[in-house]
Design a protein around this motif. Structure first.
Motif, PDB file in Angstrom:
ATOM      1  N   ASN A  11       6.770 -40.255  53.023  1.00  0.00           N
ATOM      2  CA  ASN A  11       7.284 -39.554  54.191  1.00  0.00           C
ATOM      3  C   ASN A  11       8.516 -38.744  53.835  1.00  0.00           C
ATOM      4  OD1 ASN A  11       5.315 -40.507  55.780  1.00  0.00           O
ATOM      5  ND2 ASN A  11       6.562 -42.002  56.885  1.00  0.00           N
ATOM      6  N   HIS A  14       7.794 -35.461  51.048  1.00  0.00           N
ATOM      7  CA  HIS A  14       6.823 -34.376  51.234  1.00  0.00           C
ATOM      8  C   HIS A  14       7.115 -33.571  52.485  1.00  0.00           C
ATOM      9  CE1 HIS A  14       4.734 -36.480  48.098  1.00  0.00           C
ATOM     10  NE2 HIS A  14       4.056 -35.364  47.908  1.00  0.00           N
ATOM     11  N   ALA A  17       4.131 -31.570  54.204  1.00  0.00           N
ATOM     12  CA  ALA A  17       3.246 -32.275  55.135  1.00  0.00           C
ATOM     13  C   ALA A  17       3.944 -32.435  56.475  1.00  0.00           C
ATOM     14  CB  ALA A  17       2.865 -33.636  54.576  1.00  0.00           C
ATOM     15  N   LYS A  18       5.256 -32.734  56.429  1.00  0.00           N
ATOM     16  CA  LYS A  18       6.002 -32.905  57.673  1.00  0.00           C
ATOM     17  C   LYS A  18       6.055 -31.602  58.459  1.00  0.00           C
ATOM     18  CE  LYS A  18      10.423 -34.325  59.484  1.00  0.00           C
ATOM     19  NZ  LYS A  18      11.812 -34.639  59.218  1.00  0.00           N
ATOM     20  N   CYS A  21       2.711 -30.912  59.927  1.00  0.00           N
ATOM     21  CA  CYS A  21       2.433 -31.848  61.014  1.00  0.00           C
ATOM     22  C   CYS A  21       3.161 -31.403  62.283  1.00  0.00           C
ATOM     23  CB  CYS A  21       2.868 -33.246  60.606  1.00  0.00           C
ATOM     24  SG  CYS A  21       2.112 -34.514  61.598  1.00  0.00           S
ATOM     25  N   SER A  68      -2.383 -37.527  62.314  1.00  0.00           N
ATOM     26  CA  SER A  68      -2.216 -38.103  60.989  1.00  0.00           C
ATOM     27  C   SER A  68      -2.782 -37.129  59.968  1.00  0.00           C
ATOM     28  CB  SER A  68      -2.947 -39.443  60.939  1.00  0.00           C
ATOM     29  OG  SER A  68      -2.692 -40.069  59.722  1.00  0.00           O
ATOM     30  N   GLU A  76      -1.674 -39.482  50.070  1.00  0.00           N
ATOM     31  CA  GLU A  76      -0.474 -39.243  50.863  1.00  0.00           C
ATOM     32  C   GLU A  76      -0.868 -39.074  52.331  1.00  0.00           C
ATOM     33  OE1 GLU A  76       1.242 -35.748  49.278  1.00  0.00           O
ATOM     34  OE2 GLU A  76       1.359 -36.616  47.261  1.00  0.00           O
ATOM     35  N   TYR A  78       0.824 -38.560  56.313  1.00  0.00           N
ATOM     36  CA  TYR A  78       1.985 -38.358  57.173  1.00  0.00           C
ATOM     37  C   TYR A  78       1.512 -38.413  58.624  1.00  0.00           C
ATOM     38  CZ  TYR A  78       6.298 -36.586  59.083  1.00  0.00           C
ATOM     39  OH  TYR A  78       7.451 -36.470  59.794  1.00  0.00           O
ATOM     40  N   THR A  79       2.180 -39.232  59.416  1.00  0.00           N
ATOM     41  CA  THR A  79       1.764 -39.407  60.803  1.00  0.00           C
ATOM     42  C   THR A  79       2.920 -39.096  61.728  1.00  0.00           C
ATOM     43  OG1 THR A  79       0.269 -41.144  60.103  1.00  0.00           O
ATOM     44  CG2 THR A  79       0.755 -41.028  62.442  1.00  0.00           C
ATOM     45  N   SER A  80       2.631 -38.416  62.823  1.00  0.00           N
ATOM     46  CA  SER A  80       3.702 -38.141  63.782  1.00  0.00           C
ATOM     47  C   SER A  80       3.112 -38.011  65.192  1.00  0.00           C
ATOM     48  CB  SER A  80       4.425 -36.849  63.394  1.00  0.00           C
ATOM     49  OG  SER A  80       5.525 -36.672  64.245  1.00  0.00           O
TER      50      SER A  80
END
Lengths: 264, 194
Positions: A11, A14, A17-18, A21, A68, A76, A78-80
């Protein structure tokens, strides 16, 4: 324990990815508030994420979107989660995002480019207020005509819709509860329509009373509710259905209040 | 000679029938044709309320008019209150796809405002009045009659709206595509798997 550390590390290291997202969640919540059905939101987000070589899995609710993102190798994640804003139908945003999602794939847009385009779409002007009032009032008069009204009934339906929509816009501006806004609007509109009966100008048999509140029917939640149910998104379908049911009750309450005032 | 008389009598008869029926038929269908205009205006009104792109406004008006025209034409021919709006919304759903390609906007932008003139407001109103009567009235004499009409109107509302939303997505259900972008007449019957 070790896997937890790993996820934390991913998290942190990266940002791409954020970044992606955050962007996709912005698109998802925008589509949800502008009146898109659930399947369209899922397809649009997955279309854009594949153009960045990410795999997206989604949970879409009426007031929040959970996303996700997984990279190509699947090592990898990333979830939000993002909460949606106030719902308000805006098909200009819906249409703009739909067009954009295809351009993103064809021209390989970057995240910044997409964000700029979203800013542009959100800043697009609405129709002028007076135009909205006049066109919707014309729609109210048309409804009355379709239900069998004559010219005087149509005039009262026009005036009733005009005043009803004006009351609704003003009460939304004063940040009343959404259902309460609909109640006020229905009450105001039927007070005007009922005046036609009291003065003996309009004919109660011609449905001027009911057609004057038809501009309040929650058309978008209602149709999206059934199209969600058909697509198998039962949860959002039920939520939208209940939502439009409460709107309908608010309209009914407004009608009842004026019937009480006029002792009909 | 007898034949000639017969033929001339036949022609006279036919002429009489045509003259008698045609104008009457036209006059009979004028109210239905008029619905085209009013349903179109209603659709445009809602399109403005939903803030559609300006380039689509005229087409939404045409779609709404055509849907309303189909519905009232079928009702005029004795089709039921539920089936007629379904056919109207199928017309709207089918036509919304060429319009979507032509004006570069997704089909819901066209079909949702166009469907709204067909939402059964009067049935919903009658159902609601019936419910209010049921709350206030405990007289056994007319309770059953009110209950019957309330349930009848309520079910009509439910099934008409269900029919409207199914009718509008018929093209997608039949062709099994993910997006109307892939919808071409040549590849109508093969399922896209990727």
């Amino acid at each position: 324990m070790r896997s937890n550390l790993f996820v934390l590390e991913v998290n942190k290291t990266h940002p791409e990815a954020k970044e992606l997202c955050t962007l996709l969640l912005r698109i998802g919540t925008l589509l949800m508030t502008s009146g898109s059905n659930t399947e369209r939101i899922r397809k649009t987000i997955q279309r854009i994420s594949t153009s960045f070589d990410y795999k997206a899995e989604l949970v879409i609710n009426h007031r929040s979107v959970l996303l996700s993102l997984e990279n190509e190798n699947g090592d990898e994640v990333y979830t939000s989660l993002k909460r949606t804003g106030q719902h308000g139908v805006n098909f200009r945003i819906l249409s703009g995002i739909s067009r954009m999602s295809w351009t993103v794939i064809e021209e390989h847009w970057t995240v910044d480019q997409i964000n700029e385009e979203l800013d542009r779409l959100q800043a697009l002007p609405h129709f002028p207020r007076i135009a909205v009032l006049l066109f919707v009032s014309l729609a109210g008069a048309s409804f009355c005509r379709v239900a069998g009204g004559q010219i005087p009934d149509m005039l009262f339906a026009f005036a009733a819709t005009f005043i009803g929509l004006f009351v609704r816009q003003e009460s939304i501006k004063h940040a009343f509860n959404t259902y309460l806004c609909v109640f006020f609007a229905a009450f105001a509109a039927t007070l005007v329509a009922g005046l036609g009966y009291k003065l003996g100008i309009a004919d109660p048999g011609n449905h001027g009373f009911v057609t004057s509140v038809l501009f309040l029917i929650p058309g978008v939640p209602l149709i999206n509710s059934f199209s969600d149910l058909i697509d198998g998104n039962i949860q959002t379908g039920i939520i939208r259905g209940i939502n439009s049911l409460i709107y309908s009750f608010a309209i009914a309450l407004g009608l009842l209040a004026s019937m009480f005032v006029y002792q009909m | 000679m007898e034949n000639l008389i017969f033929i001339s009598a036949f022609i006279q008869q036919a002429n009489h029938i045509l003259l008698g029926i045609l104008p009457a038929a036209v006059i009979d269908f004028l109210p239905v044709a008029e619905k085209f205009i009013w349903c179109g205006f209603a659709a445009v009104g809602f399109a403005v309320l939903f803030n559609v792109p300006s380039r689509t406004l005229v087409f939404i008006g045409i779609l709404g008019g055509l849907g309303g025209f189909t519905k009232f034409l079928l009702i005029r021919f004795g089709v039921s209150d539920v089936l007629a709006p379904f056919c109207g919304s199928a017309v709207i759903g089918l036509l919304s796809i060429p319009f979507a390609h032509y004006k570069h906007a997704p089909p819901p932008v066209f079909y949702i405002p166009a469907l709204i003139p067909m939402i059964p407001g009067v049935f919903a109103y009658r159902m609601m009045l019936g419910m209010i009567k049921l709350v206030g009235n405990t007289q056994p004499s007319d309770y059953e009659q009110v209950l019957q009409s309330t349930i009848n109107n309520g079910l009509k509302v439910l099934f008409i709206i269900l029919g409207l939303s199914v009718g509008a997505v018929i093209p997608m259900l039949v062709t099994r595509r993910d997006s109307v972008k892939d919808l071409k007449a040549s590849s109508f019957f093969d399922r896209r798997d990727d």
